[in-house]
Design an enzyme around this catalytic site. Sequence first.
Site, PDB file in Angstrom:
ATOM      1  N   GLU A  59      42.869  51.224  35.792  1.00 30.77           N
ATOM      2  CA  GLU A  59      43.641  50.102  36.352  1.00 30.77           C
ATOM      3  C   GLU A  59      45.105  50.502  36.463  1.00 30.77           C
ATOM      4  O   GLU A  59      45.835  50.086  37.353  1.00 30.77           O
ATOM      5  CB  GLU A  59      43.498  48.871  35.441  1.00 30.77           C
ATOM      6  CG  GLU A  59      44.094  47.633  36.041  1.00 30.77           C
ATOM      7  CD  GLU A  59      44.374  46.537  35.038  1.00 30.77           C
ATOM      8  OE1 GLU A  59      45.505  46.025  35.046  1.00 30.77           O
ATOM      9  OE2 GLU A  59      43.470  46.200  34.249  1.00 30.77           O
ATOM     10  N   SER A 100      45.126  46.663  29.788  1.00 22.59           N
ATOM     11  CA  SER A 100      43.837  47.334  30.041  1.00 22.59           C
ATOM     12  C   SER A 100      44.084  48.614  30.829  1.00 22.59           C
ATOM     13  O   SER A 100      44.709  48.570  31.891  1.00 22.59           O
ATOM     14  CB  SER A 100      42.911  46.435  30.854  1.00 22.59           C
ATOM     15  OG  SER A 100      42.651  45.250  30.168  1.00 22.59           O
ATOM     16  N   ARG A 156      41.986  42.888  40.438  1.00 22.38           N
ATOM     17  CA  ARG A 156      43.078  43.837  40.135  1.00 22.38           C
ATOM     18  C   ARG A 156      43.420  44.689  41.364  1.00 22.38           C
ATOM     19  O   ARG A 156      43.705  45.872  41.262  1.00 22.38           O
ATOM     20  CB  ARG A 156      42.712  44.762  38.974  1.00 22.38           C
ATOM     21  CG  ARG A 156      42.490  44.076  37.658  1.00 22.38           C
ATOM     22  CD  ARG A 156      43.797  43.461  37.132  1.00 22.38           C
ATOM     23  NE  ARG A 156      43.640  43.037  35.757  1.00 22.38           N
ATOM     24  CZ  ARG A 156      43.080  41.901  35.371  1.00 22.38           C
ATOM     25  NH1 ARG A 156      42.646  41.033  36.269  1.00 22.38           N
ATOM     26  NH2 ARG A 156      42.982  41.609  34.087  1.00 22.38           N
TER      27      ARG A 156
HETATM   28  N1  EPU Z   1      34.615  43.981  24.130  1.00 21.28           N
HETATM   29  C1  EPU Z   1      34.089  44.798  23.159  1.00 21.28           C
HETATM   30  N2  EPU Z   1      34.898  45.726  22.579  1.00 21.28           N
HETATM   31  C2  EPU Z   1      36.204  45.853  22.907  1.00 21.28           C
HETATM   32  C3  EPU Z   1      36.742  45.021  23.899  1.00 21.28           C
HETATM   33  C4  EPU Z   1      35.918  44.090  24.506  1.00 21.28           C
HETATM   34  O1  EPU Z   1      32.912  44.717  22.822  1.00 21.28           O
HETATM   35  O2  EPU Z   1      36.874  46.701  22.303  1.00 21.28           O
HETATM   36  C5  EPU Z   1      33.763  42.933  24.725  1.00 21.28           C
HETATM   37  C6  EPU Z   1      34.151  41.569  24.144  1.00 21.28           C
HETATM   38  O3  EPU Z   1      33.477  41.293  22.975  1.00 21.28           O
HETATM   39  C7  EPU Z   1      33.765  40.626  25.242  1.00 21.28           C
HETATM   40  C8  EPU Z   1      33.988  41.449  26.507  1.00 21.28           C
HETATM   41  O4  EPU Z   1      34.040  42.814  26.096  1.00 21.28           O
HETATM   42  O5  EPU Z   1      32.405  40.289  25.153  1.00 21.28           O
HETATM   43  C9  EPU Z   1      35.233  41.051  27.250  1.00 21.28           C
HETATM   44  O6  EPU Z   1      36.375  41.251  26.405  1.00 21.28           O
HETATM   45  P1  EPU Z   1      37.778  40.500  26.621  1.00 21.28           P
HETATM   46  O7  EPU Z   1      37.563  39.049  26.735  1.00 21.28           O
HETATM   47  O8  EPU Z   1      38.702  40.997  25.582  1.00 21.28           O
HETATM   48  O9  EPU Z   1      38.248  40.934  28.053  1.00 21.28           O
HETATM   49  P2  EPU Z   1      38.227  42.339  28.813  1.00 21.28           P
HETATM   50  O10 EPU Z   1      37.197  42.280  29.874  1.00 21.28           O
HETATM   51  O11 EPU Z   1      38.138  43.472  27.855  1.00 21.28           O
HETATM   52  C10 EPU Z   1      39.862  41.476  30.662  1.00 21.28           C
HETATM   53  C11 EPU Z   1      41.121  41.910  31.342  1.00 21.28           C
HETATM   54  C12 EPU Z   1      42.336  41.631  30.457  1.00 21.28           C
HETATM   55  C13 EPU Z   1      42.381  40.147  30.143  1.00 21.28           C
HETATM   56  C14 EPU Z   1      41.063  39.750  29.470  1.00 21.28           C
HETATM   57  C15 EPU Z   1      40.970  38.269  29.225  1.00 21.28           C
HETATM   58  C16 EPU Z   1      40.494  43.722  32.807  1.00 21.28           C
HETATM   59  C17 EPU Z   1      40.560  45.173  33.077  1.00 21.28           C
HETATM   60  N3  EPU Z   1      41.063  43.314  31.672  1.00 21.28           N
HETATM   61  O12 EPU Z   1      39.673  42.311  29.510  1.00 21.28           O
HETATM   62  O13 EPU Z   1      43.502  41.936  31.217  1.00 21.28           O
HETATM   63  O14 EPU Z   1      43.470  39.844  29.287  1.00 21.28           O
HETATM   64  O15 EPU Z   1      39.945  40.109  30.325  1.00 21.28           O
HETATM   65  O16 EPU Z   1      40.801  37.622  30.438  1.00 21.28           O
HETATM   66  O17 EPU Z   1      39.943  42.972  33.609  1.00 21.28           O
HETATM   67  C18 EPU Z   1      45.005  43.702  31.713  1.00 21.28           C
HETATM   68  O18 EPU Z   1      44.549  43.679  32.862  1.00 21.28           O
HETATM   69  O19 EPU Z   1      45.917  44.493  31.373  1.00 21.28           O
HETATM   70  C19 EPU Z   1      44.441  42.815  30.713  1.00 21.28           C
HETATM   71  C20 EPU Z   1      44.805  42.848  29.444  1.00 21.28           C
END
Ligand code: EPU
Length: 336
Positions: free
Chosen positions: A332, A236, A162
């Site tokens: 972010e 995010s 990012r």
């Molecule tokens: N999780 C939780 N609770 C929550 C959210 C997530 O426990 O409320 C846990 C999930 O269970 C999972 C882990 O966190 O084990 C990762 O969750 P998720 O796959 O939803 O991805 P994220 O790390 O929360 C990132 C990106 C998103 C992108 C997703 C999918 C960042 C800051 N965000 O989110 O990007 O869509 O991965 O690849 O890296 C964005 O940048 O605006 C964005 C939406």
Amino acid sequence: MKSEENISLRPYNTFRMDVHAGYFITCYNMEEIRMAVNANKDKSITVFGGGSNILLTKNIEGVVIKNEIRGINQIREEGHQVFVEAGAGENWHRFVLYCLDHNLGGVENLALIPGSVGASPMQNIGAYGVELSEVFHELLAYDTKEAKFKTFNREECLFGYRESIFKTKHKGRFIICKVVFRLTRKPIFNISYGAIRQELNAAEVKEVNIRSIAEAVIRIRRAKLPDPELIGNAGSFFKNPTVSASQFALLKEKFPLIVGFPNESGDVKLAAGWMIESCGWKGFRRGDAGCHAQQALVLVNYGNATGKEIFDLSEEILTSVKEKFGVELEREVNVL
Ligand code: EPU
């Protein structure tokens, strides 16, 4: 070029903040960008793309330039590689659909990300195991300091998670006008991200191809992430922080369920959403400012929250995660 005075920026930011801009100039081509910048040298200039990664906390002084440079063109082919140039003002998802329609692989995992093509390299957008830097070839930007156009190749953009040179060293200096992507007619499918595989299995997809992957991504995003057309948000709000392997081991002892993903360097990327949820914020709402009920990493405006209310909520979340886990979250979203 279109110039307007004292207009509300509510339609131009996905958080739907109702702040005003004194001067708002819409530019439809590179020459208009050059003219708008040079005519307003004495004022501060803020560039808007899709407005999907900003939190506006106050009126914008000076001039807002809205980049509306359009057009998507295949410019060159080398073997199975196809180079496609897109105007910075194109909607990102429309660009992904163009690639699907022309059977060009590389961006299918990045379907439905809100925002514009021009903003995509700015923060090296990423989702479901793919980052923009993997398909980026070069971009053309206007240098507001030197008053000339400059091409940046992939190395020069200094992409990180990012992150790019346009968010760090060159923050506010360059206006991205066109981006060239290196796509392929022979894609290697990236379905290693758990949620995609599950989604493809659940939908009993027989043939994995760029379209079925994009459709799976779209279904996952629709289920988890709020649609900015319905609920104001900027995706995010925080980045996933990185800690050392030893710090992760200590955290794991104290919080056995903590979620972390080791990267090549041996460090571990922590799921900020998990930590925020474990601090009790998921689904929290105060007035119209809230933490999304399906994805704690996303802050939302249910209607008339102010930028300050969202910012204050983000401060409280930062503080509680720091107190509980000793980990500093970083925003972010760009706060203006
Ligand atoms: N999780 C939780 N609770 C929550 C959210 C997530 O426990 O409320 C846990 C999930 O269970 C999972 C882990 O966190 O084990 C990762 O969750 P998720 O796959 O939803 O991805 P994220 O790390 O929360 C990132 C990106 C998103 C992108 C997703 C999918 C960042 C800051 N965000 O989110 O990007 O869509 O991965 O690849 O890296 C964005 O940048 O605006 C964005 C939406």
